[in-house]
Design a protein around this motif. Structure first.
Motif, PDB file in Angstrom:
ATOM      1  N   LEU A 311       0.810  -1.216   0.000  1.00  0.00           N
ATOM      2  CA  LEU A 311       0.000   0.000   0.000  1.00  0.00           C
ATOM      3  C   LEU A 311       0.841   1.263   0.000  1.00  0.00           C
ATOM      4  N   VAL A 312       1.961   1.249   0.720  1.00  0.00           N
ATOM      5  CA  VAL A 312       2.765   2.464   0.887  1.00  0.00           C
ATOM      6  C   VAL A 312       3.872   2.545  -0.149  1.00  0.00           C
ATOM      7  N   PHE A 313       4.641   1.468  -0.301  1.00  0.00           N
ATOM      8  CA  PHE A 313       5.769   1.449  -1.233  1.00  0.00           C
ATOM      9  C   PHE A 313       5.341   0.726  -2.505  1.00  0.00           C
ATOM     10  N   GLY A 314       4.526   1.406  -3.296  1.00  0.00           N
ATOM     11  CA  GLY A 314       4.011   0.765  -4.499  1.00  0.00           C
ATOM     12  C   GLY A 314       5.064   0.499  -5.552  1.00  0.00           C
ATOM     13  N   THR A 315       6.089   1.341  -5.614  1.00  0.00           N
ATOM     14  CA  THR A 315       7.131   1.177  -6.639  1.00  0.00           C
ATOM     15  C   THR A 315       8.312   0.345  -6.162  1.00  0.00           C
ATOM     16  N   SER A 316       8.319  -0.056  -4.915  1.00  0.00           N
ATOM     17  CA  SER A 316       9.457  -0.815  -4.370  1.00  0.00           C
ATOM     18  C   SER A 316       9.241  -2.314  -4.565  1.00  0.00           C
ATOM     19  N   LYS A 317      10.337  -3.025  -4.691  1.00  0.00           N
ATOM     20  CA  LYS A 317      10.294  -4.479  -4.751  1.00  0.00           C
ATOM     21  C   LYS A 317      10.291  -5.034  -3.321  1.00  0.00           C
ATOM     22  N   HIS A 318       9.319  -5.886  -3.036  1.00  0.00           N
ATOM     23  CA  HIS A 318       9.202  -6.469  -1.698  1.00  0.00           C
ATOM     24  C   HIS A 318       9.793  -7.868  -1.722  1.00  0.00           C
ATOM     25  N   ARG A 319      10.774  -8.104  -0.887  1.00  0.00           N
ATOM     26  CA  ARG A 319      11.432  -9.402  -0.801  1.00  0.00           C
ATOM     27  C   ARG A 319      11.398  -9.896   0.638  1.00  0.00           C
ATOM     28  N   PHE A 320      11.248 -11.212   0.792  1.00  0.00           N
ATOM     29  CA  PHE A 320      11.315 -11.805   2.112  1.00  0.00           C
ATOM     30  C   PHE A 320      12.767 -12.024   2.508  1.00  0.00           C
ATOM     31  N   CYS A 321      13.023 -11.990   3.793  1.00  0.00           N
ATOM     32  CA  CYS A 321      14.391 -12.133   4.303  1.00  0.00           C
ATOM     33  C   CYS A 321      14.908 -13.536   4.026  1.00  0.00           C
ATOM     34  N   MET A 322      16.071 -13.628   3.405  1.00  0.00           N
ATOM     35  CA  MET A 322      16.641 -14.919   3.064  1.00  0.00           C
ATOM     36  C   MET A 322      17.017 -15.722   4.308  1.00  0.00           C
ATOM     37  N   TRP A 323      17.383 -15.037   5.368  1.00  0.00           N
ATOM     38  CA  TRP A 323      17.745 -15.764   6.594  1.00  0.00           C
ATOM     39  C   TRP A 323      16.545 -16.523   7.146  1.00  0.00           C
ATOM     40  N   HIS A 324      15.373 -15.879   7.142  1.00  0.00           N
ATOM     41  CA  HIS A 324      14.178 -16.560   7.611  1.00  0.00           C
ATOM     42  C   HIS A 324      13.826 -17.743   6.707  1.00  0.00           C
ATOM     43  N   ILE A 325      14.036 -17.564   5.425  1.00  0.00           N
ATOM     44  CA  ILE A 325      13.716 -18.641   4.483  1.00  0.00           C
ATOM     45  C   ILE A 325      14.658 -19.822   4.663  1.00  0.00           C
ATOM     46  N   MET A 326      15.952 -19.553   4.756  1.00  0.00           N
ATOM     47  CA  MET A 326      16.929 -20.639   4.869  1.00  0.00           C
ATOM     48  C   MET A 326      16.844 -21.361   6.206  1.00  0.00           C
ATOM     49  N   CYS A 327      16.278 -20.709   7.218  1.00  0.00           N
ATOM     50  CA  CYS A 327      16.107 -21.397   8.504  1.00  0.00           C
ATOM     51  C   CYS A 327      15.113 -22.539   8.411  1.00  0.00           C
ATOM     52  N   LYS A 328      14.259 -22.528   7.390  1.00  0.00           N
ATOM     53  CA  LYS A 328      13.235 -23.562   7.235  1.00  0.00           C
ATOM     54  C   LYS A 328      13.648 -24.674   6.284  1.00  0.00           C
ATOM     55  N   VAL A 329      14.873 -24.636   5.771  1.00  0.00           N
ATOM     56  CA  VAL A 329      15.313 -25.657   4.822  1.00  0.00           C
ATOM     57  C   VAL A 329      15.343 -27.023   5.489  1.00  0.00           C
ATOM     58  N   GLY A 330      15.822 -27.062   6.754  1.00  0.00           N
ATOM     59  CA  GLY A 330      15.941 -28.346   7.440  1.00  0.00           C
ATOM     60  C   GLY A 330      14.632 -29.082   7.571  1.00  0.00           C
ATOM     61  N   LYS A 339      21.385 -32.432   6.888  1.00  0.00           N
ATOM     62  CA  LYS A 339      22.714 -32.560   7.444  1.00  0.00           C
ATOM     63  C   LYS A 339      23.761 -32.976   6.408  1.00  0.00           C
ATOM     64  N   ASP A 340      23.345 -33.130   5.164  1.00  0.00           N
ATOM     65  CA  ASP A 340      24.271 -33.495   4.090  1.00  0.00           C
ATOM     66  C   ASP A 340      25.066 -32.254   3.692  1.00  0.00           C
ATOM     67  N   GLU A 341      26.385 -32.264   3.959  1.00  0.00           N
ATOM     68  CA  GLU A 341      27.222 -31.097   3.674  1.00  0.00           C
ATOM     69  C   GLU A 341      27.308 -30.814   2.180  1.00  0.00           C
ATOM     70  N   VAL A 342      27.319 -31.852   1.354  1.00  0.00           N
ATOM     71  CA  VAL A 342      27.406 -31.642  -0.090  1.00  0.00           C
ATOM     72  C   VAL A 342      26.151 -30.948  -0.604  1.00  0.00           C
ATOM     73  N   PHE A 343      24.987 -31.393  -0.115  1.00  0.00           N
ATOM     74  CA  PHE A 343      23.732 -30.754  -0.527  1.00  0.00           C
ATOM     75  C   PHE A 343      23.678 -29.300  -0.067  1.00  0.00           C
ATOM     76  N   ARG A 344      24.080 -29.053   1.166  1.00  0.00           N
ATOM     77  CA  ARG A 344      24.041 -27.680   1.669  1.00  0.00           C
ATOM     78  C   ARG A 344      24.984 -26.775   0.884  1.00  0.00           C
ATOM     79  N   ARG A 345      26.150 -27.320   0.505  1.00  0.00           N
ATOM     80  CA  ARG A 345      27.105 -26.532  -0.258  1.00  0.00           C
ATOM     81  C   ARG A 345      26.558 -26.197  -1.646  1.00  0.00           C
ATOM     82  N   LYS A 346      25.937 -27.157  -2.281  1.00  0.00           N
ATOM     83  CA  LYS A 346      25.361 -26.901  -3.602  1.00  0.00           C
ATOM     84  C   LYS A 346      24.182 -25.926  -3.520  1.00  0.00           C
ATOM     85  N   LEU A 347      23.345 -26.115  -2.500  1.00  0.00           N
ATOM     86  CA  LEU A 347      22.193 -25.221  -2.357  1.00  0.00           C
ATOM     87  C   LEU A 347      22.631 -23.790  -2.077  1.00  0.00           C
TER      88      LEU A 347
END
Length: 590
Positions: A311-330, A339-347
């Motif tokens: 409503l307020v920032f109509g011209t701005s791009k709204h993005r969710f915080c990557m830290w919050h997103i990556m906390c839910k990968v597990g 817990k696979d280090e190879v998968f985490r490294r590739k991701l």
């Protein structure tokens, strides 16, 4: 350390200019001998002038006995009495010439005096002067409790006997200080913001109250914050934090990244509610102060924030915080794969690689989904636009960029734009990049800058009482450290300070800050609270305690949902096997 002084006792016929001077003299006598005193009775004339005053020993009188009926009906704590019918006292009368004279003096006591070692703890020998009170007030500003402030003062003066007060005295003064500003926190806060705007025109703030004139929301931004937004305000991140104040208001800081990839603040706000209306109000005030929208806004997954940003920032791009997103990968990919280090490294190599364009990201994402069998997992919550989120990498990313630029980049143009050097650089892909002033080291070091056609000079200091007080304490500590344990230098410094102290006490006047030279409690409290006085008109009342956390509006992860189900059950009664009480309070035992 408490020093024993020679006894100078009152003499019948001894004259004093004022009644207070006579009482102070008897107080010093009591502290030297080793007993406490109290002011007993007074007699006044028709004009209200005190013509006779009795000052007695604190152990004068006797404890009244309580009848047996009162003992059975009224529960009272047994206390050891110190009243032993002591007759020691002094009577002071006023003469016709206006002087006060010692009319009667009873020296003999019916009890033994306090020992020399314990005399320092007598009430007459304990006092909180202006130095103690200002120190306690400073500790209150730093959120230091009474006990710690008492111990800290002891470390400064050397030992507890040199404090000339007890921990209870420190607690009592802090209690009086907090009681003075009771029900006036909000008004004191708003008045402080008004004072800051008077000192600096670039300081901006807004506040709002509810139907009961209670503070509901506040936003403020100083000159430096507005300057930082003008330089580094392309990406703005804000999130709500809890339990930072006694009213449990939601603290919402607006943060960004400077040219050194450090977090900086653009502004801050306080809210009593986390609804769409409150966030819209806060974002509109932020937009009004900063005069333009940021390019990108980063928030958590709060639904109210998502609606308010749109409503307020109509011209701005709204993005969710990557830290919050990556906390839910597990929880999304499972315990084994998380817990696979190879998968985490590739991701991480895909998600945190901001050099990938949309097509390259989609291809790499599809490959890793297919490789680990995650293509049919609809619960994978990672957003496609995560590659555009700015991250906090301090050294290693810069090191990679510098090494790559040394072998694959070249300078193609150079121009001077408004006093700033701009370099046109091309890499191997023939893409042009420009180094602007915001990435230079001196971008944050200019003391004079413009905000809304207003020149803000950060180099000029406002000469107020607090600044001079802080500088004085700094000079005192510097002088003590320069003395370096030299007894002669320390004695010289103490002599100078004592002479100045006696001069201030003799003057007995008030300076511009309103602090009486003698150092009364009221004057120190007034200096702590500023111009807000007790009983003054309070236009903004204290806010109600906010109840925001756990409101259920934020998207919860599986871990949070599981934790909420594991709530501890109430106690089980072993008598009736029912919950909610124990055997002692069981109705069956009544």
């Amino acid at each position: 350390m408490w020093v024993y002084k020679a006894v100078v006792k009152p003499i019948v016929g001894q004259q004093f200019v004022s009644l207070d001077g006579a009482v102070v003299f008897y107080k010093q006598y009591a502290g030297t001998v080793g007993f406490d005193y109290r002011q007993h009775s007074i007699r006044k004339d028709r004009d209200g002038v005190v013509v006779e005053k009795h000052v007695v020993c604190n152990r004068q009188g006797f404890k009244q006995r309580v009848s047996r009926v009162a003992k059975t009906t009224l529960a009272r704590r047994q206390r050891v009495t110190n009243m032993v019918r002591c007759k020691a006292k002094v009577v002071i009368k006023r003469k016709s010439n206006g002087l006060y004279v010692v009319h009667y003096f009873k020296e003999r006591h019916t009890h033994s005096m306090c020992s020399i070692i314990a005399r320092q703890f007598l009430k007459v020998n304990r006092s909180l002067d202006a130095g103690h009170q200002m120190f306690i007030a400073s500790c209150v500003r730093a959120n230091i409790g009474s006990v710690r402030s008492y111990r800290l003062f002891k470390e400064i003066v050397g030992e507890y006997s040199s404090v000339v007060a007890t921990g209870v005295d420190f607690k009592n003064f802090k209690r009086d200080l907090m009681a003075y500003i009771l029900n006036g926190d909000a008004q004191l806060f708003i008045d402080t913001l008004f004072k800051r705007r008077e000192l600096c025109e670039a300081f901006d703030f807004e506040y709002d109250v509810d139907e009961g004139d209670q503070l509901s929301r506040v936003f403020w931004a100083d000159a430096v914050s507005r300057k930082n937004f003008a330089l580094f305000g392309d990406v703005v991140s804000f999130d709500a934090t809890y339990r930072t104040n006694r009213y449990k208001l939601v603290f919402v800081p607006f943060t960004g990244i400077d040219n050194h990839k450090r977090s900086i603040t653009f502004g801050a706000g306080l809210l009593t509610r986390e609804d769409v209306d409150s966030y819209v109000w806060l974002l509109e005030k932020f937009k009004k102060t900063m005069c333009h929208d940021p390019i990108c806004v980063v928030t958590d997954q709060d639904p109210a924030l998502k609606v308010a940003v749109a409503l307020v920032f109509g011209t701005s791009k709204h993005r969710f915080c990557m830290w919050h997103i990556m906390c839910k990968v597990g929880e999304k990919v499972g315990l084994i794969l998380s817990k696979d280090e190879v998968f985490r490294r590739k991701l991480n190599g895909i998600v945190w690689n901001k050099s990938l364009d949309s097509k390259s990201f989609e291809e790499a994402w599809s490959c890793i989904m297919e490789e680990y069998g995650l293509g049919d997992n609809d619960s994978m919550a990672l957003e496609k636009h995560a590659m555009d989120v700015y991250t906090i990498s301090v050294f290693y990313d810069i090191q990679v960029e510098i090494c790559a630029a040394c072998y694959s980049c070249q300078v193609v143009s150079l121009c001077d734009c408004d006093g700033h050097m701009s370099y046109g650089i091309k890499d191997g892909a023939q893409r042009a990049w420009y180094v602007v002033s915001r990435w230079t080291k001196g971008a944050c070091l200019k003391p004079i800058f413009h905000i809304d056609d207003t020149i803000v000079d950060q180099s000029s200091k406002v000469e107020n009482v607090r600044i001079f007080t802080n500088l004085l304490w700094s000079d005192i500590y510097a002088c003590v450290s320069l003395a370096n344990g030299n007894i002669e230098r320390l004695a010289q410094l103490r002599r100078v300070i004592c002479e100045q102290r006696q001069l201030f006490l003799q003057e007995g006047s008030e300076d511009g800050s309103g602090v009486v030279a003698g150092g009364s409690k009221q004057s120190v409290i007034n200096s702590f609270c500023g111009d807000v006085s007790q009983g003054s008109t309070v236009e903004v009342r204290d806010p109600i305690q906010a109840k925001n956390k756990g409101s259920g509006k934020r998207l919860k992860s599986k871990r949070e949902k599981a934790a909420s189900k594991c709530v501890k059950q109430s106690r089980k009664c072993h008598t009736c096997d029912e919950y909610g009480h124990n055997s002692r309070t069981c109705p069956l035992n009544g």
